[in-house]
Design a protein around this motif. Structure first.
Motif, PDB file in Angstrom:
ATOM      1  N   LYS A  66       2.910  -2.038   1.086  1.00  0.00           N
ATOM      2  CA  LYS A  66       2.421  -0.780   0.520  1.00  0.00           C
ATOM      3  C   LYS A  66       1.146  -1.004  -0.289  1.00  0.00           C
ATOM      4  O   LYS A  66       1.164  -1.656  -1.322  1.00  0.00           O
ATOM      5  N   LEU A  67       0.056  -0.466   0.215  1.00  0.00           N
ATOM      6  CA  LEU A  67      -1.232  -0.703  -0.442  1.00  0.00           C
ATOM      7  C   LEU A  67      -1.883   0.579  -0.954  1.00  0.00           C
ATOM      8  O   LEU A  67      -3.021   0.557  -1.420  1.00  0.00           O
TER       9      LEU A  67
ATOM     10  N   TYR B  79       4.576   5.639   4.894  1.00  0.00           N
ATOM     11  CA  TYR B  79       5.342   4.640   4.168  1.00  0.00           C
ATOM     12  C   TYR B  79       6.767   5.155   4.091  1.00  0.00           C
ATOM     13  O   TYR B  79       7.003   6.228   3.522  1.00  0.00           O
TER      14      TYR B  79
ATOM     15  N   LYS C 286       6.435   9.864  -2.656  1.00  0.00           N
ATOM     16  CA  LYS C 286       6.061   8.593  -3.279  1.00  0.00           C
ATOM     17  C   LYS C 286       5.043   8.768  -4.389  1.00  0.00           C
ATOM     18  O   LYS C 286       4.730   7.846  -5.113  1.00  0.00           O
ATOM     19  N   LEU C 287       4.482   9.956  -4.451  1.00  0.00           N
ATOM     20  CA  LEU C 287       3.445  10.148  -5.459  1.00  0.00           C
ATOM     21  C   LEU C 287       4.000  10.817  -6.712  1.00  0.00           C
ATOM     22  O   LEU C 287       3.322  10.910  -7.715  1.00  0.00           O
TER      23      LEU C 287
ATOM     24  N   ASP D  56      -0.353  14.659   5.775  1.00  0.00           N
ATOM     25  CA  ASP D  56       0.824  13.878   5.427  1.00  0.00           C
ATOM     26  C   ASP D  56       1.754  13.838   6.624  1.00  0.00           C
ATOM     27  O   ASP D  56       1.812  14.780   7.409  1.00  0.00           O
ATOM     28  N   ALA D  57       2.516  12.764   6.732  1.00  0.00           N
ATOM     29  CA  ALA D  57       3.403  12.612   7.876  1.00  0.00           C
ATOM     30  C   ALA D  57       4.810  13.131   7.581  1.00  0.00           C
ATOM     31  O   ALA D  57       5.705  12.994   8.393  1.00  0.00           O
TER      32      ALA D  57
ATOM     33  N   ASP E  11       2.610   1.193   6.349  1.00  0.00           N
ATOM     34  CA  ASP E  11       2.759   0.069   5.450  1.00  0.00           C
ATOM     35  C   ASP E  11       4.199  -0.424   5.481  1.00  0.00           C
ATOM     36  O   ASP E  11       5.078   0.186   4.906  1.00  0.00           O
TER      37      ASP E  11
HETATM   38  N1  LIG Z   1       0.216   3.788   4.504  1.00  0.00           N
HETATM   39  C1  LIG Z   1       0.637   4.342   3.360  1.00  0.00           C
HETATM   40  N2  LIG Z   1       1.055   5.636   3.352  1.00  0.00           N
HETATM   41  C2  LIG Z   1       1.476   6.183   2.168  1.00  0.00           C
HETATM   42  C3  LIG Z   1       1.476   5.440   0.949  1.00  0.00           C
HETATM   43  N3  LIG Z   1       1.946   6.268  -0.029  1.00  0.00           N
HETATM   44  C4  LIG Z   1       2.192   7.459   0.549  1.00  0.00           C
HETATM   45  N4  LIG Z   1       1.938   7.417   1.879  1.00  0.00           N
HETATM   46  C5  LIG Z   1       2.060   8.521   2.860  1.00  0.00           C
HETATM   47  O1  LIG Z   1       1.207   9.557   2.427  1.00  0.00           O
HETATM   48  C6  LIG Z   1       1.771  10.843   2.697  1.00  0.00           C
HETATM   49  C7  LIG Z   1       1.928  11.640   1.410  1.00  0.00           C
HETATM   50  O2  LIG Z   1       2.877  11.031   0.581  1.00  0.00           O
HETATM   51  P1  LIG Z   1       4.044  11.829  -0.163  1.00  0.00           P
HETATM   52  O3  LIG Z   1       4.989  10.856  -0.706  1.00  0.00           O
HETATM   53  O4  LIG Z   1       4.612  12.868   0.768  1.00  0.00           O
HETATM   54  O5  LIG Z   1       3.227  12.521  -1.321  1.00  0.00           O
HETATM   55  P2  LIG Z   1       3.435  14.000  -1.885  1.00  0.00           P
HETATM   56  O6  LIG Z   1       3.471  14.925  -0.716  1.00  0.00           O
HETATM   57  O7  LIG Z   1       2.256  14.216  -2.752  1.00  0.00           O
HETATM   58  O8  LIG Z   1       4.700  13.978  -2.634  1.00  0.00           O
HETATM   59  C8  LIG Z   1       3.074  10.544   3.425  1.00  0.00           C
HETATM   60  O9  LIG Z   1       2.840  10.621   4.804  1.00  0.00           O
HETATM   61  C9  LIG Z   1       3.419   9.137   2.979  1.00  0.00           C
HETATM   62  O10 LIG Z   1       4.217   8.462   3.898  1.00  0.00           O
HETATM   63  C10 LIG Z   1       1.035   4.066   1.008  1.00  0.00           C
HETATM   64  O11 LIG Z   1       1.019   3.348   0.025  1.00  0.00           O
HETATM   65  N5  LIG Z   1       0.634   3.583   2.222  1.00  0.00           N
END
Ligand SMILES: Nc1nc2c(ncn2[C@@H]2O[C@H](COP(=O)(O)OP(=O)(O)O)[C@@H](O)[C@H]2O)c(=O)[nH]1
Ligand SMILES: [Mg+2]
Lengths: 108, 235
Positions: free
Chosen positions: B70-71, B13, B215-216, B93-94, B44
């Motif tokens: 975004k789901l 996302y 995003k988290l 994670d990407a 998303d």
């Molecule tokens: N498809 C999709 N991917 C998401 C969503 N929320 C987060 N991601 C992906 O999940 C991965 C982890 O999210 P991130 O924001 O890095 O979380 P953090 O590492 O815990 O801070 C990333 O590759 C985000 O792009 C979502 O609602 N939909």
């Protein structure tokens, strides 16, 4: 609560170490020192009549607190900083961009 | 090669800077280790970057399963697994905090004793983090300590999300987990333990994201505390 801690001390290596070979990240010496320290403290306080038959609640709290602070403090202090990985990643990014562009990828 | 195929789920996302790099790194390291794989991108919202990559690497290697909006992460995994053709699934994670160079180690670990799950860990051995200040390390270690004492999960990194699963194992786990966000990753392992799945760990270096933002984030700690309490009370 004390039971839980003792359990933790005894079993943590076994459980956390499943297939990792390396338990916790606390060297065995420290695990023994911490467990040993806790029991020594108990024993001495019993000996001095500081606590009579049962350990009173505030002592338990103190032991719990000290144990937690020691373990967490040690782990924060020994938390690896992966400086090299970060540098490597920067190089990876440069290389990837170059190669992808050569393959016709458009980074606008 | 052993006839094993690995489906890599990349939920994305707003990762337009990261997606090309992570894809490139995946291809580089997996090809070098002679691993059969497909990358399933669950994007998303903005699938154009992934489409470009598909043109370069082909439809066999880059599988696109975009969604309209975004789901959430949990449903992204479910969506991705449905289309996975491998007998193993790798979740990561990407955002480049999980480096593809570790995947061959995950696979080796899995094969050594036919494990159901292999998880990356920041907390053991050569594992670690980059870009975390003292406060973040303290919170992380404190939370981890509490989790270990309360849940005794037999896994040193419960909130990490760089993992390899046998496909049927992941399918079963995803169905039986109800939590969202970080807690989802914790619940997966706790439930895995309940089902008696075997688990191994590989130390990883976690480099905080270079591009874009998490995003988290936000109410991280509140989420975590609630989740821990939930798992403590129910498992
Ligand atoms: N498809 C999709 N991917 C998401 C969503 N929320 C987060 N991601 C992906 O999940 C991965 C982890 O999210 P991130 O924001 O890095 O979380 P953090 O590492 O815990 O801070 C990333 O590759 C985000 O792009 C979502 O609602 N939909
Ligand atoms: Mg991230």
């Amino acid at each position: 609560m004390l039971k839980i801690i003792c359990y933790h001390i005894r079993h943590v290596g076994k459980e956390e170490g499943i297939n990792t070979g390396d338990s916790l990240s606390i060297p065995k010496l420290f695990q023994w020192l911490m467990a040993g320290g806790a029991f020594l403290a108990l024993w001495i306080s019993l000996l001095l009549g500081y606590i009579d038959s049962d350990i009173n609640d505030s002592t338990k709290d103190v032991i719990l607190f000290l144990y937690s602070v020691a373990v967490i403090g040690y782990r924060v202090a020994t938390f690896n900083d992966c400086v090299q990985s970060a540098e490597e990643l920067q190089n990876d990014i440069t290389e990837a961009k170059k190669d992808l562009m050569a393959k016709g990828f458009n980074f606008d | 090669m052993s006839g094993d195929k690995y489906s890599i789920l990349l939920p994305t996302y707003n990762e337009r800077e990261n997606l090309p790099i992570i894809t490139w790194l995946l291809v580089k390291h997996l090809d070098a280790a002679d691993i059969d794989f497909e990358i399933i991108v669950i994007d998303d919202g903005s699938p154009d970057v992934a489409k470009q990559l598909q043109k370069i690497y082909g439809e066999k290697r880059i599988v696109l399963r975009p969604r309209e909006k975004k789901l959430g992460l949990g449903t992204a995994y479910i969506h991705g697994i449905k289309h996975a053709t491998g007998n193993h699934v790798i979740i990561m994670d990407a955002d480049l905090s999980h480096h593809p160079k570790f995947i061959p180690e995950f696979i080796k670990k899995q094969q050594e004793s036919d494990l159901d799950i292999v998880t990356g860990t920041r907390y053991v051995g050569t594992g670690g983090v980059y870009g975390w200040d003292f406060r973040r390390k303290l919170v992380s270690r404190g939370a981890n300590f509490l989790t270990q004492i309360l849940l005794r999960p037999g896994c040193s990194d419960l909130t990490g999300s760089f993992r390899l699963y046998k496909k049927p194992v992941l399918e079963k786990l995803v169905k039986s987990c109800v939590s969202k966000g970080y807690v989802f990753q914790m619940e997966m392992i706790v439930r895995a333990r309940q089902f008696g799945y075997s688990l191994g760990e590989v130390p990883i270096s976690f480099v905080d994201r270079v591009y874009g933002e998490s995003k988290l984030g936000g109410s991280e700690i509140v989420q975590f505390a609630k989740g821990l309490l939930y798992l403590f009370a129910t498992t």
